[in-house]
Design a protein around this motif. Structure first.
Motif, PDB file in Angstrom:
ATOM      1  N   LEU A  80       0.832  -1.214   0.000  1.00  0.00           N
ATOM      2  CA  LEU A  80       0.000   0.000   0.000  1.00  0.00           C
ATOM      3  C   LEU A  80       0.863   1.259   0.000  1.00  0.00           C
ATOM      4  O   LEU A  80       2.017   1.231   0.441  1.00  0.00           O
ATOM      5  CB  LEU A  80      -0.905   0.007   1.238  1.00  0.00           C
ATOM      6  CG  LEU A  80      -1.804  -1.226   1.423  1.00  0.00           C
ATOM      7  CD1 LEU A  80      -2.568  -1.116   2.738  1.00  0.00           C
ATOM      8  CD2 LEU A  80      -2.761  -1.370   0.246  1.00  0.00           C
ATOM      9  N   ASN A  81       0.287   2.378  -0.456  1.00  0.00           N
ATOM     10  CA  ASN A  81       1.014   3.647  -0.489  1.00  0.00           C
ATOM     11  C   ASN A  81       1.365   4.149   0.904  1.00  0.00           C
ATOM     12  O   ASN A  81       2.382   4.811   1.096  1.00  0.00           O
ATOM     13  CB  ASN A  81       0.187   4.720  -1.205  1.00  0.00           C
ATOM     14  CG  ASN A  81       0.314   4.617  -2.710  1.00  0.00           C
ATOM     15  OD1 ASN A  81       1.209   3.942  -3.209  1.00  0.00           O
ATOM     16  ND2 ASN A  81      -0.564   5.286  -3.421  1.00  0.00           N
ATOM     17  N   SER A  82       0.493   3.887   1.884  1.00  0.00           N
ATOM     18  CA  SER A  82       0.748   4.378   3.246  1.00  0.00           C
ATOM     19  C   SER A  82      -0.051   3.530   4.236  1.00  0.00           C
ATOM     20  O   SER A  82      -0.792   2.625   3.839  1.00  0.00           O
ATOM     21  CB  SER A  82       0.348   5.855   3.368  1.00  0.00           C
ATOM     22  OG  SER A  82      -1.042   5.962   3.587  1.00  0.00           O
ATOM     23  N   THR A  83       0.086   3.866   5.525  1.00  0.00           N
ATOM     24  CA  THR A  83      -0.694   3.151   6.547  1.00  0.00           C
ATOM     25  C   THR A  83      -2.048   3.803   6.786  1.00  0.00           C
ATOM     26  O   THR A  83      -2.833   3.319   7.596  1.00  0.00           O
ATOM     27  CB  THR A  83       0.054   3.094   7.892  1.00  0.00           C
ATOM     28  OG1 THR A  83       0.269   4.438   8.345  1.00  0.00           O
ATOM     29  CG2 THR A  83       1.387   2.367   7.772  1.00  0.00           C
ATOM     30  N   ALA A  84      -2.323   4.923   6.084  1.00  0.00           N
ATOM     31  CA  ALA A  84      -3.618   5.603   6.252  1.00  0.00           C
ATOM     32  C   ALA A  84      -4.619   4.989   5.281  1.00  0.00           C
ATOM     33  O   ALA A  84      -4.891   5.530   4.209  1.00  0.00           O
ATOM     34  CB  ALA A  84      -3.458   7.101   5.997  1.00  0.00           C
ATOM     35  N   PHE A  85      -5.129   3.827   5.663  1.00  0.00           N
ATOM     36  CA  PHE A  85      -6.015   3.112   4.735  1.00  0.00           C
ATOM     37  C   PHE A  85      -7.287   2.656   5.426  1.00  0.00           C
ATOM     38  O   PHE A  85      -7.366   2.542   6.651  1.00  0.00           O
ATOM     39  CB  PHE A  85      -5.296   1.904   4.124  1.00  0.00           C
ATOM     40  CG  PHE A  85      -4.788   0.895   5.126  1.00  0.00           C
ATOM     41  CD1 PHE A  85      -5.642  -0.046   5.675  1.00  0.00           C
ATOM     42  CD2 PHE A  85      -3.452   0.888   5.507  1.00  0.00           C
ATOM     43  CE1 PHE A  85      -5.178  -0.981   6.602  1.00  0.00           C
ATOM     44  CE2 PHE A  85      -2.979  -0.037   6.431  1.00  0.00           C
ATOM     45  CZ  PHE A  85      -3.849  -0.973   6.980  1.00  0.00           C
ATOM     46  N   THR A  86      -8.309   2.407   4.595  1.00  0.00           N
ATOM     47  CA  THR A  86      -9.535   1.762   5.067  1.00  0.00           C
ATOM     48  C   THR A  86      -9.752   0.535   4.182  1.00  0.00           C
ATOM     49  O   THR A  86      -9.314   0.513   3.031  1.00  0.00           O
ATOM     50  CB  THR A  86     -10.757   2.693   4.926  1.00  0.00           C
ATOM     51  OG1 THR A  86     -10.872   3.115   3.571  1.00  0.00           O
ATOM     52  CG2 THR A  86     -10.613   3.920   5.822  1.00  0.00           C
ATOM     53  N   MET A  87     -10.388  -0.467   4.740  1.00  0.00           N
ATOM     54  CA  MET A  87     -10.679  -1.682   3.962  1.00  0.00           C
ATOM     55  C   MET A  87     -12.174  -1.946   3.976  1.00  0.00           C
ATOM     56  O   MET A  87     -12.836  -1.751   4.995  1.00  0.00           O
ATOM     57  CB  MET A  87      -9.977  -2.900   4.578  1.00  0.00           C
ATOM     58  CG  MET A  87      -8.487  -2.926   4.363  1.00  0.00           C
ATOM     59  SD  MET A  87      -7.831  -4.529   4.862  1.00  0.00           S
ATOM     60  CE  MET A  87      -6.080  -4.140   4.941  1.00  0.00           C
ATOM     61  N   GLY A 100      -2.419   9.455   0.876  1.00  0.00           N
ATOM     62  CA  GLY A 100      -1.002   9.819   0.960  1.00  0.00           C
ATOM     63  C   GLY A 100      -0.079   8.748   0.434  1.00  0.00           C
ATOM     64  O   GLY A 100      -0.500   7.658   0.049  1.00  0.00           O
ATOM     65  N   LYS A 101       1.220   9.099   0.429  1.00  0.00           N
ATOM     66  CA  LYS A 101       2.231   8.125   0.000  1.00  0.00           C
ATOM     67  C   LYS A 101       3.494   8.315   0.823  1.00  0.00           C
ATOM     68  O   LYS A 101       3.985   9.428   0.987  1.00  0.00           O
ATOM     69  CB  LYS A 101       2.555   8.305  -1.482  1.00  0.00           C
ATOM     70  CG  LYS A 101       3.628   7.330  -1.966  1.00  0.00           C
ATOM     71  CD  LYS A 101       3.697   7.276  -3.461  1.00  0.00           C
ATOM     72  CE  LYS A 101       4.875   6.423  -3.940  1.00  0.00           C
ATOM     73  NZ  LYS A 101       4.805   5.034  -3.491  1.00  0.00           N
ATOM     74  N   GLY A 102       3.996   7.194   1.329  1.00  0.00           N
ATOM     75  CA  GLY A 102       5.227   7.241   2.125  1.00  0.00           C
ATOM     76  C   GLY A 102       4.942   6.975   3.590  1.00  0.00           C
ATOM     77  O   GLY A 102       3.816   6.639   3.971  1.00  0.00           O
ATOM     78  N   HIS A 103       5.977   7.122   4.430  1.00  0.00           N
ATOM     79  CA  HIS A 103       5.795   6.873   5.871  1.00  0.00           C
ATOM     80  C   HIS A 103       5.011   8.000   6.547  1.00  0.00           C
ATOM     81  O   HIS A 103       4.531   7.853   7.647  1.00  0.00           O
ATOM     82  CB  HIS A 103       7.151   6.654   6.549  1.00  0.00           C
ATOM     83  CG  HIS A 103       8.169   7.711   6.233  1.00  0.00           C
ATOM     84  ND1 HIS A 103       7.986   9.034   6.549  1.00  0.00           N
ATOM     85  CD2 HIS A 103       9.372   7.624   5.618  1.00  0.00           C
ATOM     86  CE1 HIS A 103       9.047   9.727   6.161  1.00  0.00           C
ATOM     87  NE2 HIS A 103       9.898   8.906   5.564  1.00  0.00           N
ATOM     88  N   ARG A 104       4.914   9.160   5.887  1.00  0.00           N
ATOM     89  CA  ARG A 104       4.106  10.290   6.367  1.00  0.00           C
ATOM     90  C   ARG A 104       4.676  10.935   7.635  1.00  0.00           C
ATOM     91  O   ARG A 104       3.968  11.620   8.351  1.00  0.00           O
ATOM     92  CB  ARG A 104       2.643   9.871   6.564  1.00  0.00           C
ATOM     93  CG  ARG A 104       1.980   9.410   5.263  1.00  0.00           C
ATOM     94  CD  ARG A 104       0.638   8.709   5.494  1.00  0.00           C
ATOM     95  NE  ARG A 104      -0.295   9.540   6.187  1.00  0.00           N
ATOM     96  CZ  ARG A 104      -0.723   9.285   7.436  1.00  0.00           C
ATOM     97  NH1 ARG A 104      -0.304   8.218   8.078  1.00  0.00           N
ATOM     98  NH2 ARG A 104      -1.573  10.086   8.010  1.00  0.00           N
ATOM     99  N   VAL A 105       5.960  10.703   7.902  1.00  0.00           N
ATOM    100  CA  VAL A 105       6.586  11.305   9.098  1.00  0.00           C
ATOM    101  C   VAL A 105       7.507  12.441   8.653  1.00  0.00           C
ATOM    102  O   VAL A 105       8.379  12.249   7.811  1.00  0.00           O
ATOM    103  CB  VAL A 105       7.403  10.257   9.879  1.00  0.00           C
ATOM    104  CG1 VAL A 105       8.058  10.895  11.098  1.00  0.00           C
ATOM    105  CG2 VAL A 105       6.523   9.087  10.287  1.00  0.00           C
ATOM    106  N   GLY A 106       7.324  13.624   9.240  1.00  0.00           N
ATOM    107  CA  GLY A 106       8.157  14.780   8.908  1.00  0.00           C
ATOM    108  C   GLY A 106       7.478  15.671   7.882  1.00  0.00           C
ATOM    109  O   GLY A 106       6.258  15.876   7.935  1.00  0.00           O
ATOM    110  N   MET A 107       8.266  16.184   6.917  1.00  0.00           N
ATOM    111  CA  MET A 107       7.717  17.158   5.965  1.00  0.00           C
ATOM    112  C   MET A 107       7.046  16.482   4.773  1.00  0.00           C
ATOM    113  O   MET A 107       7.622  15.623   4.121  1.00  0.00           O
ATOM    114  CB  MET A 107       8.824  18.082   5.446  1.00  0.00           C
ATOM    115  CG  MET A 107       8.297  19.213   4.561  1.00  0.00           C
ATOM    116  SD  MET A 107       9.597  20.277   3.887  1.00  0.00           S
ATOM    117  CE  MET A 107      10.181  19.272   2.507  1.00  0.00           C
ATOM    118  N   SER A 108       5.815  16.919   4.499  1.00  0.00           N
ATOM    119  CA  SER A 108       5.122  16.516   3.279  1.00  0.00           C
ATOM    120  C   SER A 108       5.572  17.455   2.162  1.00  0.00           C
ATOM    121  O   SER A 108       5.446  18.678   2.292  1.00  0.00           O
ATOM    122  CB  SER A 108       3.608  16.627   3.479  1.00  0.00           C
ATOM    123  OG  SER A 108       2.953  16.679   2.222  1.00  0.00           O
TER     124      SER A 108
END
Ligand SMILES: [Zn+2]
Length: 326
Positions: free
Chosen positions: A264-271, A284-292
């Motif tokens: 998946l692109n990130s952990t911000a998901f719904t199933m 989103g895409k990536g670990h999403r920690v720090g600067m977008s």
């Protein structure tokens, strides 16, 4: 010598010795000539730490080690990591973050044994030469714009508590960034979830992926009993809106495990389960920690300066000069 410090010593030595050698070669004065004949400008060049260059060993995409001058390396990172069409203040923020990330790796040597950083964006930071940038169809004006962003922030780094920060960044958060602890299990005061509005135009802002029942089971490496509608269980969430844990077929997975297993692109998901399988929606895409990066561009379009962008995504940090840190 402690192996950990070897690249630092080499880099500092290159930074100090090379300019001294070049300076003495240019001067070509007899050895007997007293040093006090140097002009004040020359003395300042020799003594001021700001005149030193920093060098770092970089593992290139071609798998060779290049010792690069820091600012030249930062230019190559911004060329590879952020579109030239992005706002100038976003590019400047990216330059500070890239420089900080590289110097932290150089000082800690915690990711690679023989180099400070590599050019793999999934490990350290992407990098490309000016020639590669132009060869992929980018313009000279785009190159010049990014070079101005690097020059405008020359030597600037982000610090927290007197030390270089772990300046992580990523493409797009989907509206809110993530706590470091949710991804890496470590509480980092300046890597906390913050809102990141205005990213809706990012290519990976939202994505939907469908798995057949069989594909889903294959990805998890398990045979699940019953129908997909019976597989999905309780979820818990992180401060950044990511999935902390989720029960599937009676077993609890972390969000990061499921991101990896399902690609998946990130952990911000719904199933959502249907008779035929599982549909996953991701933000989103990536670990999403720090600067977008897309969030930084949105802030810049809204009138924020690069330092305001950095203070938003790395709260509690401040900008300092490289020579005060190294
Ligand atoms: Zn690396």
């Amino acid at each position: 010598m402690d192996k950990k410090w070897k690249p630092v010593v080499v880099a500092v030595a290159l930074g100090v010795i090379l300019p001294q050698l070049l300076l003495s070669a240019v001067r070509q004065r007899p050895l007997s000539e007293p040093a006090e004949t140097l002009t004040p400008t020359q003395q300042e060049t020799q003594l001021s730490p700001s005149a030193r260059s920093t060098y770092l060993p970089v593992l290139t995409a071609e798998n060779s080690i290049h010792v690069m001058e820091l600012e030249a390396y930062v230019l190559g990172v911004v060329l590879a990591e952020m579109p030239a069409e992005f706002e100038m203040e976003a590019l400047k923020a990216q330059a500070v973050v890239a420089r900080t990330y590289a110097l932290r790796r150089l000082s800690r040597q915690d990711r690679h044994a023989d180099v400070a950083v590599c050019a793999d964006p999934n490990c350290c930071q992407a990098y490309m030469t000016e020639e590669e940038f132009l060869q992929k169809g980018e313009t000279v004006s785009g190159l010049e714009k990014i070079a101005r962003a690097v020059e405008a922030t020359k030597g600037q780094v982000l610090i927290y508590g007197g030390a270089l920060i772990e300046a992580t960044y990523f493409s797009c958060s989907g509206g809110r960034t993530e706590d470091a602890v949710a991804v890496w299990g470590e509480v980092i005061p300046y890597l906390q979830a913050v809102d990141s509005p205005g990213e809706e135009n990012a290519e990976k802002y939202w994505e939907e992926v469908h798995f057949t029942a069989e594909e889903f089971e294959d990805a998890l490496g398990r045979d699940l009993s019953g129908t997909p509608r019976s597989w999905l269980g309780k979820r818990t969430f992180t401060a950044g809106g990511g999935v902390q844990t989720m029960v599937i077929g009676g077993i609890a997975y972390t969000g990061t495990q499921l991101r990896q297993l399902l690609g998946l692109n990130s952990t911000a998901f719904t199933m959502a389960a249907e008779d035929g399988g599982i549909t996953v929606e991701t933000l989103g895409k990536g670990h999403r920690v720090g600067m977008s990066q897309y969030g930084a561009d949105a802030m810049a379009r809204g009138g924020s300066s690069y330092d305001e962008i950095l203070m938003h995504y790395y709260p509690g940090t401040r900008i300092d000069k490289t020579e005060n840190i190294l």
